[in-house]
Write a protein that holds these residues in place. Sequence first.
Motif, mmCIF file in Angstrom:
data_model
loop_
_atom_site.group_PDB
_atom_site.id
_atom_site.type_symbol
_atom_site.label_atom_id
_atom_site.label_comp_id
_atom_site.label_asym_id
_atom_site.label_seq_id
_atom_site.Cartn_x
_atom_site.Cartn_y
_atom_site.Cartn_z
ATOM 1 N N LEU A 5 8.215 2.273 6.756
ATOM 2 C CA LEU A 5 8.148 0.856 7.090
ATOM 3 C C LEU A 5 6.757 0.316 6.773
ATOM 4 O O LEU A 5 5.759 0.948 7.106
ATOM 5 C CB LEU A 5 8.423 0.651 8.582
ATOM 6 N N PRO A 6 6.679 -0.856 6.153
ATOM 7 C CA PRO A 6 5.358 -1.434 5.912
ATOM 8 C C PRO A 6 4.770 -1.982 7.215
ATOM 9 O O PRO A 6 5.454 -2.646 7.992
ATOM 10 C CB PRO A 6 5.650 -2.568 4.924
ATOM 11 N N HIS A 7 3.517 -1.678 7.464
ATOM 12 C CA HIS A 7 2.822 -2.242 8.611
ATOM 13 C C HIS A 7 2.637 -3.737 8.370
ATOM 14 O O HIS A 7 2.527 -4.178 7.220
ATOM 15 C CB HIS A 7 1.464 -1.544 8.767
ATOM 16 N N PRO A 8 2.615 -4.558 9.429
ATOM 17 C CA PRO A 8 2.365 -5.991 9.228
ATOM 18 C C PRO A 8 1.108 -6.258 8.398
ATOM 19 O O PRO A 8 1.068 -7.203 7.594
ATOM 20 C CB PRO A 8 2.223 -6.519 10.659
ATOM 21 N N ASP A 9 0.076 -5.428 8.597
ATOM 22 C CA ASP A 9 -1.155 -5.569 7.813
ATOM 23 C C ASP A 9 -0.878 -5.343 6.332
ATOM 24 O O ASP A 9 -1.426 -6.039 5.467
ATOM 25 C CB ASP A 9 -2.190 -4.562 8.326
ATOM 26 N N PHE A 10 -0.017 -4.378 6.021
ATOM 27 C CA PHE A 10 0.387 -4.086 4.638
ATOM 28 C C PHE A 10 1.036 -5.329 4.026
ATOM 29 O O PHE A 10 0.694 -5.740 2.914
ATOM 30 C CB PHE A 10 1.357 -2.907 4.646
ATOM 31 N N LEU A 11 1.967 -5.928 4.764
ATOM 32 C CA LEU A 11 2.677 -7.101 4.253
ATOM 33 C C LEU A 11 1.733 -8.282 4.026
ATOM 34 O O LEU A 11 1.828 -8.987 3.019
ATOM 35 C CB LEU A 11 3.786 -7.509 5.222
ATOM 36 N N GLY A 12 0.833 -8.479 4.992
ATOM 37 C CA GLY A 12 -0.084 -9.608 4.873
ATOM 38 C C GLY A 12 -1.008 -9.483 3.677
ATOM 39 O O GLY A 12 -1.205 -10.441 2.912
ATOM 40 N N LYS A 13 -1.583 -8.296 3.493
ATOM 41 C CA LYS A 13 -2.498 -8.089 2.380
ATOM 42 C C LYS A 13 -1.772 -8.111 1.038
ATOM 43 O O LYS A 13 -2.270 -8.680 0.055
ATOM 44 C CB LYS A 13 -3.236 -6.764 2.557
ATOM 45 N N ALA A 14 -0.588 -7.477 0.995
ATOM 46 C CA ALA A 14 0.186 -7.469 -0.247
ATOM 47 C C ALA A 14 0.595 -8.889 -0.631
ATOM 48 O O ALA A 14 0.593 -9.249 -1.816
ATOM 49 C CB ALA A 14 1.420 -6.587 -0.090
ATOM 50 N N ASP A 15 0.931 -9.698 0.355
ATOM 51 C CA ASP A 15 1.320 -11.085 0.099
ATOM 52 C C ASP A 15 0.202 -11.820 -0.642
ATOM 53 O O ASP A 15 0.453 -12.552 -1.609
ATOM 54 C CB ASP A 15 1.633 -11.775 1.436
ATOM 55 N N GLU A 16 -1.028 -11.618 -0.194
ATOM 56 C CA GLU A 16 -2.166 -12.291 -0.823
ATOM 57 C C GLU A 16 -2.415 -11.769 -2.226
ATOM 58 O O GLU A 16 -2.642 -12.548 -3.166
ATOM 59 C CB GLU A 16 -3.420 -12.094 0.034
ATOM 60 N N VAL A 17 -2.375 -10.444 -2.389
ATOM 61 C CA VAL A 17 -2.715 -9.842 -3.673
ATOM 62 C C VAL A 17 -1.717 -10.216 -4.767
ATOM 63 O O VAL A 17 -2.103 -10.504 -5.911
ATOM 64 C CB VAL A 17 -2.808 -8.305 -3.535
ATOM 65 N N VAL A 18 -0.419 -10.236 -4.428
ATOM 66 C CA VAL A 18 0.596 -10.515 -5.464
ATOM 67 C C VAL A 18 0.930 -11.998 -5.553
ATOM 68 O O VAL A 18 1.745 -12.403 -6.383
ATOM 69 C CB VAL A 18 1.893 -9.710 -5.203
ATOM 70 N N GLY A 19 0.323 -12.814 -4.702
ATOM 71 C CA GLY A 19 0.561 -14.256 -4.759
ATOM 72 C C GLY A 19 1.943 -14.670 -4.307
ATOM 73 O O GLY A 19 2.561 -15.554 -4.907
ATOM 74 N N ALA A 20 2.430 -14.056 -3.222
ATOM 75 C CA ALA A 20 3.792 -14.347 -2.751
ATOM 76 C C ALA A 20 3.866 -15.600 -1.893
ATOM 77 O O ALA A 20 4.961 -15.989 -1.455
ATOM 78 C CB ALA A 20 4.335 -13.159 -1.959
ATOM 79 N N SER A 21 2.748 -16.228 -1.621
ATOM 80 C CA SER A 21 2.718 -17.506 -0.886
ATOM 81 C C SER A 21 3.436 -17.441 0.463
ATOM 82 O O SER A 21 4.169 -18.347 0.839
ATOM 83 C CB SER A 21 3.320 -18.628 -1.745
ATOM 84 N N GLY A 22 3.261 -16.328 1.170
ATOM 85 C CA GLY A 22 3.832 -16.202 2.509
ATOM 86 C C GLY A 22 5.206 -15.589 2.568
ATOM 87 O O GLY A 22 5.714 -15.315 3.667
ATOM 88 N N LYS A 23 5.826 -15.343 1.426
ATOM 89 C CA LYS A 23 7.196 -14.813 1.427
ATOM 90 C C LYS A 23 7.257 -13.364 1.919
ATOM 91 O O LYS A 23 8.221 -12.978 2.598
ATOM 92 C CB LYS A 23 7.813 -14.936 0.027
ATOM 93 N N LEU A 24 6.263 -12.555 1.600
ATOM 94 C CA LEU A 24 6.229 -11.189 2.123
ATOM 95 C C LEU A 24 5.754 -11.184 3.575
ATOM 96 O O LEU A 24 6.299 -10.474 4.420
ATOM 97 C CB LEU A 24 5.304 -10.312 1.271
ATOM 98 N N ALA A 25 4.765 -11.992 3.875
ATOM 99 C CA ALA A 25 4.242 -12.059 5.242
ATOM 100 C C ALA A 25 5.305 -12.544 6.217
ATOM 101 O O ALA A 25 5.278 -12.178 7.400
ATOM 102 C CB ALA A 25 3.027 -12.978 5.291
ATOM 103 N N ALA A 26 6.259 -13.328 5.730
ATOM 104 C CA ALA A 26 7.314 -13.860 6.601
ATOM 105 C C ALA A 26 8.222 -12.775 7.144
ATOM 106 O O ALA A 26 8.953 -12.995 8.116
ATOM 107 C CB ALA A 26 8.145 -14.893 5.839
ATOM 108 N N MET A 27 8.193 -11.598 6.533
ATOM 109 C CA MET A 27 9.053 -10.503 6.989
ATOM 110 C C MET A 27 8.424 -9.682 8.119
ATOM 111 O O MET A 27 9.016 -8.720 8.595
ATOM 112 C CB MET A 27 9.391 -9.583 5.812
#
Length: 295
Positions: free
Chosen positions: A76-98
């Motif tokens: 499972l991705p940690h919330p920190d993983f999702l937040g940082k990955a969202d920024e790096v890949v330019g997902a504009s909050g779509k990954l962080a929303a999970m």
Amino acid sequence: MAVDDNGATRGIHTTDGADGTSWEPDWDDEYAPVVKAAGRQIKLWREGAGLTQQELGDAIGYSLGMVSAVERAKRLPHPDFLGKADEVVGASGKLAAMKKDVEEARYPKKVRDLARLEADAVELGAYGSHNIHGLLQTEEYARALFNMRRPAYSKDDLERHVAARMARQRIFERTPTPTLGFVLDEATLRRPLGGRMVLRRQLEHLLDIGQLRHVEVQVMPLDREDHAGMGGQLQVLKLKDGTAVAYSEAQLITHLVSDPKEVQVLELRYGIIRAQALSPRESSAFIEKLLGEIT
């Protein structure tokens, strides 16, 4: 959930002991699609950004193995993983929303089921015989308890169980507030799980919780000659729809019972246990006395 020969509905839940029946993550339930979707989306956004797994890992501070495992739904991705990955890949909050759904998926299914029952309860009564009840545990006490589990939990699984236990304690903040009652065997207050200072802070926490208007904490002294709780710990919940369920714990498993006749038996036992225990005021004084003995 299963039905026995008498028509009683039973389920298996891990409650307040440190044991569970499985060594493997139990995501293969209603949260499995969430875990798989999170991994799939991370992979799609990573590839869209033209990054390898190694490059994404380096950018967000996680190993290649972790990125690979997350994308394959093995971790499972940690919330920190999702937040940082969202920024790096330019997902504009779509990954962080999970984050919220993934955080819930971290908790063992058995604990999620129990938390749902507790969230639907208007009244809860519990007797604990070998350790402090999970809803009353401090984080360090819970961590010490899970750390004693044999076979041992991995570090990730230990943290997952601790987080799940702490999340259940939101019941104290619910509105409208449920009526919560706990009877703790004296032995649970004297057993220094995690060390004497962990126990001291746990007893202080019990005193604080006992001051809440909708909570009663009672102690069952060791010198009682009559004790209706010798069959082990139990819990009774009255739900919003007027029904009641109960469960009692044994090694590795807990039987959840909804058959009215069996629930009535456990309600009766709990009522007698409460009557045999010290009153809430006497119990607070008893816990304060124990605190004075800890140096």
